[in-house]
Design a protein around this motif. Structure first.
Motif, PDB file in Angstrom:
ATOM      1  N   PHE A  64       3.916   2.305  -3.353  1.00 64.16           N
ATOM      2  CA  PHE A  64       5.302   1.859  -3.495  1.00 64.16           C
ATOM      3  C   PHE A  64       5.431   0.914  -4.700  1.00 64.16           C
ATOM      4  O   PHE A  64       4.564   0.080  -4.937  1.00 64.16           O
ATOM      5  N   PRO A 112       0.833  -1.208   0.000  1.00 61.24           N
ATOM      6  CA  PRO A 112       0.000   0.000   0.000  1.00 61.24           C
ATOM      7  C   PRO A 112       0.863   1.251   0.000  1.00 61.24           C
ATOM      8  O   PRO A 112       2.050   1.213   0.309  1.00 61.24           O
ATOM      9  N   GLY A 113       0.241   2.360  -0.388  1.00 64.43           N
ATOM     10  CA  GLY A 113       0.941   3.638  -0.336  1.00 64.43           C
ATOM     11  C   GLY A 113       1.608   4.032  -1.632  1.00 64.43           C
ATOM     12  O   GLY A 113       2.347   5.015  -1.681  1.00 64.43           O
TER      13      GLY A 113
END
Length: 398
Positions: free
Chosen positions: A17, A14-15
């Motif tokens: 990356f 998540p995020g």
């Protein structure tokens, strides 16, 4: 041909990356996994088999061959950037990935200089990097003429495919290379080089990002046994500041002129004497390299973390050494396939030792791991590293 396996899509962190894909499932890909975890990245590996070194530790490791265009293309579609565990991916596979718009680091235009030793010699000569005297030879007469001019014996190399001493032969007469010449004539012949009278072998490891940022680790000494690196001393003992600057500047020039992205190793010969270059470049490797394994424990930023940073164009990490000396000893396979008992012994005997095994089956002479040890006393560190490597190989039993 091994058919590629079907696998679930890669699970992204998540995020936002990214996913870094590595073609090849060897120990270099395996050693990228810990820093990938620490950087928050997802690593994916196209492995040669489901028990390949990296496949044992990387969750997303579909099986496929680096020569299989469709398997490689399918793998690359799930990745934000693709890099390499080795330099042996064929040109037609690289071209297909470029046509698909895959981001490749290093680029095929740079990688050719690590894949083809003749191309590498031509380019380094063009940019003024000191090299051994060399020539492309396609017949016995050409090799004879080169040897007569530069002296016998002569080093002959197959331009493509050699590593760890493979694809290299030292010959005292042209006739000793006749079988190689017969096989190589259709591919452009062989690389002939003068046999350099060197005092020791050095290596310098450099990382460069697509935006042009570069970082260089301290120059190291590499010790070879039967064509295989068995020991690395970081930094190179008794290396003059002048020579350290020369080879560091050469590495930075090469990585820039060849537009290399990622980690590159420059292997060199140190030459004694007056009135001549104090070094010549022997080989290039455009990937993390055996001469840089010491950085896992001996440097603020390891070569594997740095390679991931570089191919993603992240800011590069600090390359300073953590201790005055770090010694890396390669572990070669011996006659005893069960390593766990010997592994336990050396950990108990030397708590300061760092042992890195590659999850590979033991075979005599096969590179199956390495050990690192850092501290203030170089002689003591060399003895400790040698003992551990010898014990794991079964050379000693106490």
């Amino acid at each position: 041909m091994i058919e590629p396996t079907t696998s679930a899509p890669v699970r992204r962190a998540p995020g936002g990356f990214p996913v870094v894909g590595v073609i090849g499932g060897g120990q270099l890909a395996r050693m990228m996994q810990p820093p990938a975890v620490n950087l928050g990245l997802t690593l994916a590996v196209l492995a040669e088999s489901d028990d390949a070194s990296a496949a044992l530790v990387v969750p997303h490791a579909p099986v496929g061959q680096h020569t299989d265009v469709e398997a490689v293309r399918a793998f690359a579609r799930e990745c934000d950037v693709v890099t390499f565990d080795h330099e042996h991916v064929p040109a037609e596979v690289l071209s297909a990935l470029e046509a698909d718009g895959v981001v490749l680091h290093p680029s095929p235009a740079a990688l050719v200089y690590a894949q083809d030793k003749l191309a590498m010699r031509r380019r380094l000569t063009e940019i003024g990097i000191p090299c051994p005297a060399w020539a492309q030879v396609t017949d016995l007469a050409g090799l004879q003429a080169f040897g007569d001019e530069h002296g016998w014996p002569v080093v002959v190399k197959t331009p493509r495919g050699g590593y760890d001493g493979k694809g290299v032969r030292v010959v005292g007469t042209a006739a000793e290379a006749a079988d190689w010449l017969d096989r190589a004539v259709e591919s452009g012949g062989l690389l002939a080089e003068e046999a350099v009278g060197f005092s020791r072998e050095l290596a310098v490891l450099v990382a460069r990002s697509p935006s042009g940022q570069a970082a260089v680790w301290p120059v190291v000494e590499t010790v070879q046994t039967d064509g295989i690196c068995t020991e690395v001393l970081a930094p190179a003992p008794e290396l003059s500041e002048e020579l350290a600057v020369q080879v560091t500047e050469a590495a930075l020039r090469i990585v820039g002129e060849l537009d290399v992205t990622g980690v590159m190793a420059v292997e060199l010969f140190e030459i004694p004497g007056e009135g001549q270059p104090t070094y010549v470049v022997n080989e290039l490797a455009m990937r993390p390299h055996n001469s840089g394994h010491w950085t896992i424990d001996g440097s603020v930023t390891s070569q594997f973390e740095q390679h991931l940073r570089a191919v993603l164009d992240l800011p590069l990490g600090d390359v300073r050494a953590r201790a005055p000396w770090t010694v890396m000893g390669n572990v070669l396979g011996g006659d005893y396939p069960e390593l766990y008992a010997t592994y336990r012994h050396i950990l108990a005997r030397d708590p300061g030792l760092k042992v890195h095994l590659y999850g590979k089956g033991v075979r005599p002479g096969r590179k199956i791991g390495h050990v690192n040890v850092s501290g203030d006393d170089l002689a003591d560190l060399r003895g400790r590293a040698q003992h551990a490597a010898d014990y794991l190989q079964g050379v000693i039993t106490e």
